[in-house]
Scaffold this motif. Structure first.
Motif, PDB file in Angstrom:
ATOM      1  N   GLY A 209      45.594  55.030  43.591  1.00 19.31           N
ATOM      2  CA  GLY A 209      45.816  53.935  44.365  1.00 19.31           C
ATOM      3  C   GLY A 209      44.866  52.678  43.872  1.00 19.31           C
ATOM      4  N   VAL A 210      44.323  52.747  42.684  1.00 17.14           N
ATOM      5  CA  VAL A 210      43.462  51.473  42.190  1.00 17.14           C
ATOM      6  C   VAL A 210      44.174  50.567  41.296  1.00 17.14           C
ATOM      7  N   GLU A 211      45.529  51.050  41.044  1.00 16.26           N
ATOM      8  CA  GLU A 211      46.161  50.205  40.084  1.00 16.26           C
ATOM      9  C   GLU A 211      46.363  48.713  40.150  1.00 16.26           C
ATOM     10  N   SER A 212      46.836  48.414  41.588  1.00 17.79           N
ATOM     11  CA  SER A 212      47.119  47.282  41.652  1.00 17.79           C
ATOM     12  C   SER A 212      46.078  46.265  42.358  1.00 17.79           C
ATOM     13  N   LEU A 213      44.859  46.700  42.316  1.00 21.68           N
ATOM     14  CA  LEU A 213      43.666  45.965  42.536  1.00 21.68           C
ATOM     15  C   LEU A 213      43.132  44.998  41.671  1.00 21.68           C
ATOM     16  N   HIS A 214      42.229  44.093  41.845  1.00 16.75           N
ATOM     17  CA  HIS A 214      41.872  42.917  40.790  1.00 16.75           C
ATOM     18  C   HIS A 214      40.449  42.688  41.319  1.00 16.75           C
ATOM     19  N   PRO A 215      39.690  42.351  40.092  1.00  8.48           N
ATOM     20  CA  PRO A 215      38.220  42.137  40.193  1.00  8.48           C
ATOM     21  C   PRO A 215      37.754  40.754  40.868  1.00  8.48           C
ATOM     22  N   ARG A 216      38.887  39.961  40.841  1.00  8.40           N
ATOM     23  CA  ARG A 216      38.484  38.698  41.533  1.00  8.40           C
ATOM     24  C   ARG A 216      38.863  38.453  43.195  1.00  8.40           C
ATOM     25  N   GLY A 217      38.966  39.564  43.769  1.00  9.12           N
ATOM     26  CA  GLY A 217      39.415  39.688  45.141  1.00  9.12           C
ATOM     27  C   GLY A 217      38.105  39.945  46.124  1.00  9.12           C
TER      28      GLY A 217
END
Length: 297
Positions: free
Chosen positions: A79-87
């Motif tokens: 479940g972490v694949e679509s996350l992004h560090p600028r969110g």
């Protein structure tokens, strides 16, 4: 190499590594923290925030390295694949052990911004790490009694959270309010098989202060197939399996931006939303535990 050493020696070495890592990173945070305090210009403060968050990410990276070195473990993460560090994210998780914090940092490292917690005001005086929490703009709450005091706490927290709008941020809340134990579960007479009753106070403050800023809630379920570990177990490399499921949830408009102190209907809407999540989470934990038991060993 670490995995070949006796467990107690592994624990001593990794504990020392964690301590030295914390001391070094906290010391390196002092110059940008002082600069941010003394120079009010937004550009300077944004630069300092980036430097401070980079140092915090480095701290997590070192921790991840010794966790991997002390013993190879089966990390089942989805479940972490679509996350992004600028969110901007609101993170909610079940809570069984102090190990959960390092698990969450390991799982989310490089995927979302550094995790920040709501902390009691007294924790700012914790040696070394209290300075790091202050420098990273962790929100410190006084948690006074009575509606007037709680309303003042909300105002203070809202002002603290304004800083999060300068730079992408993840705020985490353990909705149970404490670590799960069988004794606490029995005392509460919890309707959930694997969870304590949710408490929406901290979550309500997060949603009221910066709910519109969050892109999503990350609903995290942590399962230890062989039972919740102690922190010493992590240091010694006694954890051989960790299961984590992350579900992105849209935050509905009816739980945003109202008054969690004076608006009873607003608190009830948040409670209903969280209780539905808790019912699904309890079922998921049951499924994951039964799946682990059925894996050939």
């Amino acid at each position: 190499m670490l995995a070949r050493l006796p467990a107690a020696l592994r624990g001593a070495l990794t504990g020392l590594t964690l301590g030295l890592n914390t001391l070094l990173v906290s010391s390196l945070m002092v110059p940008p923290a002082l600069l941010k305090l003394l120079v009010p210009a937004d550009a300077v403060r944004r630069g300092c925030d980036r430097a401070l968050n980079a140092l915090a990410s480095g701290w997590v990276a070192v921790n991840n390295a010794w966790i991997a070195a002390v013993r190879p473990a089966n990390w089942d993460v989805q479940g972490v694949e679509s996350l992004h560090p600028r969110g901007w994210y609101l993170v909610s998780s079940n809570h069984q052990s102090w190990v959960d914090i390092l698990v969450l940092q390991r799982v989310f490292h490089g995927h979302i911004p550094f995790l920040k917690f709501f902390l009691k005001q007294e924790l700012i005086w914790v040696p070394v790490i209290g300075l790091a929490w202050w420098a990273l703009d962790f929100p410190f709450m006084k948690r006074g009694r009575g509606q007037g005091a709680r309303r003042n706490d909300l105002k203070t927290t809202r002002e603290a959270c304004e800083k999060f709008k300068r730079i992408p941020t993840s705020v985490i809340n353990f909705v149970e309010g404490t670590r799960f134990t069988p004794a606490k579960h029995a005392l509460q007479n919890s309707p959930y098989g694997h969870l304590l009753k949710p408490k929406v106070g901290g979550l309500g403050i997060a949603l009221a202060t910066m709910g519109e800023q969050f892109e999503a809630m990350l609903d995290v379920t942590i399962v230890y197939p062989h039972g919740a570990p102690r922190f010493w177990d992590l240091l010694c490399g006694r954890i051989d399996a960790v299961t984590v499921r992350v579900q992105q949830r849209e935050i509905p408009p009816q739980v945003l931006g109202s008054d969690p102190v004076g608006d009873k209907a607003y608190r009830q809407r948040i409670s209903a939303w969280v209780e539905q999540q808790w019912t699904e989470k309890d079922r998921l934990i049951d499924d994951l535990l039964h799946g682990a038991q059925n894996v050939p060993g």
